[in-house]
Design a protein around this motif. Structure first.
Motif, PDB file in Angstrom:
ATOM      1  N   LEU A 222      10.586  46.751 -38.602  1.00 29.51           N
ATOM      2  CA  LEU A 222      11.472  47.700 -39.300  1.00 29.51           C
ATOM      3  C   LEU A 222      12.104  48.684 -38.301  1.00 29.51           C
ATOM      4  CD1 LEU A 222       9.132  48.309 -42.364  1.00 29.51           C
ATOM      5  CD2 LEU A 222      11.239  46.959 -42.342  1.00 29.51           C
ATOM      6  N   GLY A 223      12.477  48.135 -37.148  1.00 30.38           N
ATOM      7  CA  GLY A 223      13.171  48.930 -36.135  1.00 30.38           C
ATOM      8  C   GLY A 223      12.263  49.748 -35.243  1.00 30.38           C
TER       9      GLY A 223
ATOM     10  N   ASP B 169      19.714  43.470 -39.059  1.00 29.34           N
ATOM     11  CA  ASP B 169      19.461  42.520 -40.150  1.00 29.34           C
ATOM     12  C   ASP B 169      18.013  42.023 -40.141  1.00 29.34           C
ATOM     13  OD1 ASP B 169      21.970  42.713 -41.118  1.00 29.34           O
ATOM     14  OD2 ASP B 169      22.729  40.896 -40.145  1.00 29.34           O
ATOM     15  N   LEU B 170      17.282  42.440 -39.136  1.00 26.65           N
ATOM     16  CA  LEU B 170      15.919  41.906 -38.976  1.00 26.65           C
ATOM     17  C   LEU B 170      14.871  42.865 -39.523  1.00 26.65           C
ATOM     18  CD1 LEU B 170      16.052  40.567 -35.293  1.00 26.65           C
ATOM     19  CD2 LEU B 170      16.320  39.277 -37.405  1.00 26.65           C
ATOM     20  N   SER B 171      13.853  42.298 -40.146  1.00 32.27           N
ATOM     21  CA  SER B 171      12.690  43.102 -40.516  1.00 32.27           C
ATOM     22  C   SER B 171      11.672  43.058 -39.391  1.00 32.27           C
ATOM     23  CB  SER B 171      12.026  42.543 -41.776  1.00 32.27           C
ATOM     24  OG  SER B 171      12.813  42.787 -42.892  1.00 32.27           O
ATOM     25  N   ILE B 172      11.527  41.881 -38.815  1.00 32.50           N
ATOM     26  CA  ILE B 172      10.507  41.694 -37.775  1.00 32.50           C
ATOM     27  C   ILE B 172      11.133  40.934 -36.601  1.00 32.50           C
ATOM     28  CG2 ILE B 172       8.263  40.624 -37.225  1.00 32.50           C
ATOM     29  CD1 ILE B 172       7.675  40.731 -40.295  1.00 32.50           C
ATOM     30  N   ARG B 173      10.834  41.418 -35.392  1.00 34.03           N
ATOM     31  CA  ARG B 173      11.229  40.641 -34.206  1.00 34.03           C
ATOM     32  C   ARG B 173      10.058  40.680 -33.221  1.00 34.03           C
ATOM     33  NH1 ARG B 173      15.336  43.088 -30.127  1.00 34.03           N
ATOM     34  NH2 ARG B 173      13.349  43.745 -29.239  1.00 34.03           N
TER      35      ARG B 173
ATOM     36  N   ASN C 173       7.441  49.441 -53.721  1.00 34.66           N
ATOM     37  CA  ASN C 173       8.684  48.846 -53.176  1.00 34.66           C
ATOM     38  C   ASN C 173       8.630  48.720 -51.657  1.00 34.66           C
ATOM     39  OD1 ASN C 173       9.830  48.683 -55.699  1.00 34.66           O
ATOM     40  ND2 ASN C 173      10.661  50.763 -55.562  1.00 34.66           N
ATOM     41  N   PRO C 174       7.694  47.928 -51.134  1.00 27.25           N
ATOM     42  CA  PRO C 174       7.563  47.837 -49.673  1.00 27.25           C
ATOM     43  C   PRO C 174       8.770  47.139 -49.055  1.00 27.25           C
ATOM     44  CG  PRO C 174       6.216  46.177 -50.734  1.00 27.25           C
ATOM     45  CD  PRO C 174       6.764  47.023 -51.836  1.00 27.25           C
ATOM     46  N   ASP C 175       9.010  47.425 -47.776  1.00 30.68           N
ATOM     47  CA  ASP C 175      10.095  46.734 -47.062  1.00 30.68           C
ATOM     48  C   ASP C 175       9.640  45.348 -46.621  1.00 30.68           C
ATOM     49  OD1 ASP C 175      12.024  48.846 -47.130  1.00 30.68           O
ATOM     50  OD2 ASP C 175      10.726  49.930 -45.752  1.00 30.68           O
ATOM     51  N   VAL C 176       8.349  45.244 -46.335  1.00 31.98           N
ATOM     52  CA  VAL C 176       7.805  43.953 -45.908  1.00 31.98           C
ATOM     53  C   VAL C 176       6.479  43.717 -46.644  1.00 31.98           C
ATOM     54  CG1 VAL C 176       6.849  42.634 -43.957  1.00 31.98           C
ATOM     55  CG2 VAL C 176       8.823  44.128 -43.594  1.00 31.98           C
TER      56      VAL C 176
ATOM     57  N   ARG D 225       2.743  51.591 -41.861  1.00 35.49           N
ATOM     58  CA  ARG D 225       1.999  50.786 -42.840  1.00 35.49           C
ATOM     59  C   ARG D 225       2.365  51.165 -44.273  1.00 35.49           C
ATOM     60  NH1 ARG D 225      -3.901  51.662 -40.363  1.00 35.49           N
ATOM     61  NH2 ARG D 225      -3.572  50.664 -38.363  1.00 35.49           N
ATOM     62  N   ARG D 226       2.809  52.413 -44.442  1.00 29.92           N
ATOM     63  CA  ARG D 226       3.188  52.851 -45.800  1.00 29.92           C
ATOM     64  C   ARG D 226       4.429  52.133 -46.295  1.00 29.92           C
ATOM     65  NH1 ARG D 226       2.074  59.182 -44.472  1.00 29.92           N
ATOM     66  NH2 ARG D 226      -0.178  58.957 -44.365  1.00 29.92           N
ATOM     67  N   ARG D 227       5.160  51.500 -45.373  1.00 27.63           N
ATOM     68  CA  ARG D 227       6.368  50.768 -45.771  1.00 27.63           C
ATOM     69  C   ARG D 227       6.061  49.284 -45.967  1.00 27.63           C
ATOM     70  NH1 ARG D 227      10.952  52.243 -41.568  1.00 27.63           N
ATOM     71  NH2 ARG D 227      12.168  51.018 -43.053  1.00 27.63           N
ATOM     72  N   LEU D 228       4.776  48.936 -45.814  1.00 27.05           N
ATOM     73  CA  LEU D 228       4.383  47.525 -45.955  1.00 27.05           C
ATOM     74  C   LEU D 228       3.549  47.337 -47.223  1.00 27.05           C
ATOM     75  CD1 LEU D 228       3.090  46.914 -42.293  1.00 27.05           C
ATOM     76  CD2 LEU D 228       5.442  46.766 -43.149  1.00 27.05           C
ATOM     77  N   GLY D 229       3.482  46.100 -47.656  1.00 20.91           N
ATOM     78  CA  GLY D 229       2.592  45.775 -48.767  1.00 20.91           C
ATOM     79  C   GLY D 229       1.668  44.661 -48.303  1.00 20.91           C
TER      80      GLY D 229
END
Lengths: 232, 390
Positions: free
Chosen positions: A71-72, A5-9, A165-168, A87-91
């Motif tokens: 993101l895991g 459920d976490l994006s960042i830990r 559509n970034p995840d974070v 980084r491609r999954r970030l904005g």
């Protein structure tokens, strides 16, 4: 909260700048868990470590001590190629817009899509035009940055960060150059993305009006996380 | 252009867009590349004309083997060769005929300009050793002090050359004698002389009384049809074991002289360095332009790095710019180079031109070296740290 459920830990995260006697610790034992889809605002005085934390969580700096799971994926000892892929999954939304001066508003936004690989040109053109229209720039699609106002440039930069559509989304004072009405619409857009797509936003801001809309407010002082207010 | 590049590259043509965004710098960069191209073309044109003009006199004759003195690096230098070796060579079953070839420079006082003609003394009865164009008119050389003059010689006007006929010959003084040109042939000025003159061996010896009929400068041999010149050369080297001689096939003699002129003679070496300097100038110009361009866009590149673009993307953008500069700079370069060489050819009568092969070589070289400069310029990208953006 389960890890999925976490994006960042972040766990026991410490960071230093400089070397030898000039070595100075910027972050102290940061422990942080950020739920997927949440809208988090980070506040604190200048030099409190907000930007350093943002760059560490965005895999723009090397983790020196502690752990960050983004993101895991563990960022400690991650390779350059792993960081680039992540980084491609970030904005990223920077305080300065950092638009490419030779590209039009639409082309700057397309850069946020192109990084994900080849796409049908018509589809990507439409996606770029759509996000710019949402940001109130439908009349400025083919304008170069030099012909846009400061607020318009910042909206293009926001469009560039969100079009893929970034995840974070990691944002540093993204609304500083915007009037309140536009700033509010940007915040609403980010929150809407959180609800619809599970996009997590971590935003550094000094704008108190945005604090009211945050799901959670983190406060940093002298490199330490001194406040964590859940408002959901 | 932008659409075409998008299609070709499969991405936004950022390199192209960056270049056209700063039109002044783009124009300056293109001028620089074009200038480097002009330098290379002019030097290559000179080198090539040296090759063409070096081979020109060989085309006046037809032979399979050339016997020269060991120190004869060109047709016009070196010692003499004893005629007895020709007789010795004729003992080989594949050698059917031989002819002594005399060579010397003859001055011609043309009033305001003195010219120097490379003069060949030949046996007018051995027409098989001459190129068909020359052989057809060679009978006139049987007359003492008769000559056939190079109609493309420097200092000779077209009208003058066109007027030379059997009925209206042109007489001129040289070496204390009066020569009469009854006909002309196409030679042209070279790097050694201003043109050519053909006379009989008897006329040659009267022009140069110190020379002996038994010691021409070269010996030309003809072989029976189907004979292998290299094999005959090997046999002749055994048959005539004289270390003061150089026995080569006619084709090898031509290749060796071109190589000698281009790599041993100062003029050839200078032209070679000229090409090198042109290439270096081009590399430096493209590198400077791209390096400055990368430095100007470091913040944008850092942003792209933060967004997840890898090194390959940046290399692609800079190489894209380099290739565009190379391709677009080549076009004015080849046009200006062609113009300059054409002008120089008119003034010097040297065979100066841009051949298709030369143009293709320079084009490929321009693009490759531009791309290399671009790759070097990408080293500055290391300074684009996305962490500095926040």
């Amino acid at each position: 909260m389960p890890d999925e459920d976490l994006s960042i830990r972040a766990s026991a995260l410490n960071h230093w700048f400089g070397a030898g006697e000039a070595r100075k610790q910027a972050l102290f034992d940061i422990d942080l868990r950020i739920r997927r889809g949440s809208f988090i605002v980070m506040v604190g005085p200048s030099g409190s470590g907000k930007t350093t934390l943002l760059t560490l969580l965005g895999c723009l700096r090397e983790i020196q001590e502690g752990s960050v799971l983004l993101l895991g994926q563990e960022l400690r000892n991650a390779t350059t190629a792993q960081n680039v892929r992540l980084r491609r999954r970030l904005g990223f939304i920077f305080q300065a817009h950092n638009l490419h001066e030779s590209l039009t508003a639409r082309q700057n936004v397309l850069m946020g899509l192109q990084v994900k690989g080849r796409m049908d040109r018509e589809v990507s053109d439409k996606a770029a035009a759509h996000i710019l229209t949402l940001l109130g720039l439908s009349e400025r699609l083919d304008y170069l940055p030099a012909n846009l106002s400061g607020g318009q440039k910042q909206r293009v930069a926001i469009g560039r960060a969100l079009v893929g559509n970034p995840d974070v989304v990691l944002a540093d004072e993204p609304t500083a150059a915007l009037d309140w009405e536009t700033a509010a619409s940007v915040v609403d857009l980010l929150k809407q993305l959180g609800r619809a797509r599970g996009t997590t936003t971590l935003m550094v801001t000094h704008d108190n009006r945005i604090l009211d809309r945050a799901d959670r407010i983190l406060t940093l002082e002298d490199g330490r996380l001194v406040g964590d207010e859940d408002r959901t | 252009m932008s659409r075409l590049l998008t299609r070709l590259l499969g991405r936004l043509p950022i390199g192209w867009l960056q270049l056209v965004h700063q039109r002044g710098r783009f124009a300056a960069a293109l001028s620089g590349v074009a200038f480097a191209n002009v330098l290379v073309f002019v030097q290559l044109g000179l080198m090539s004309s040296m090759g063409v003009s070096t081979l020109r006199p060989y085309q006046f004759f037809q032979g399979d083997i050339l016997i020269s003195a060991a120190d004869a690096n060109t047709l016009t230098d070196g010692g003499n060769v004893a005629r007895q070796w020709m007789l010795q060579a004729l003992a080989d079953p594949d050698v059917v005929d031989g002819m002594g070839l005399f060579v010397a420079m003859v001055p011609w006082d043309r009033g305001e300009t003195d010219i120097s003609l490379t003069t060949f003394g030949i046996d007018p009865f051995r027409t098989a050793f001459l190129a068909p164009e020359i052989a057809a008119d060679i009978d006139v050389l049987q007359v003492q002090d008769a000559a056939i003059l190079d109609r493309l010689a420097r200092g000779l006007t077209q009208e003058e050359a066109a007027a030379i006929r059997l009925q209206t010959p042109l007489s001129f003084e040289t070496q204390g004698r009066t020569l009469t040109a009854y006909d002309t042939f196409a030679g042209g000025g070279g790097f050694v002389g201003d043109g050519y003159l053909l006379v009989s061996d008897q006329t040659f010896l009267s022009l140069f009384p110190a020379r002996s009929s038994g010691a021409p400068d070269h010996i030309l041999l003809r072989l029976r049809p189907g004979a292998q010149p290299d094999a005959v050369v090997d046999r002749l080297k055994t048959l005539i074991a004289d270390p003061t001689l150089r026995i080569r096939s006619y084709a090898d003699a031509m290749d060796e002289e071109v190589r000698f002129q281009q790599t041993q003679r100062p003029t050839g070496v200078i032209f070679g360095f000229g090409v090198l300097i042109g290439v270096l100038v081009g590399i430096v110009i493209v590198f400077q332009v791209l390096s400055a361009d990368v430095a100007d866009h470091l913040r944008e590149y850092a942003t792209f790095k933060a967004m997840g673009y890898g090194q390959g993307f940046f290399l692609g953008v800079v190489v894209e710019e380099a290739v565009i500069l190379g391709v677009l700079g080549f076009i004015p370069g080849v046009i200006a180079g062609w113009g300059i060489l054409t002008l120089m050819a008119k003034v010097t009568t040297l065979p100066l031109f841009i051949s298709f092969g030369m143009a293709v070589t320079v084009f490929i070289g321009t693009v490759v070296f531009s791309a290399l400069s671009g790759m070097i310029a990408t080293r500055r990208l290391a300074a684009a740290d996305p962490a500095d953006l926040f």
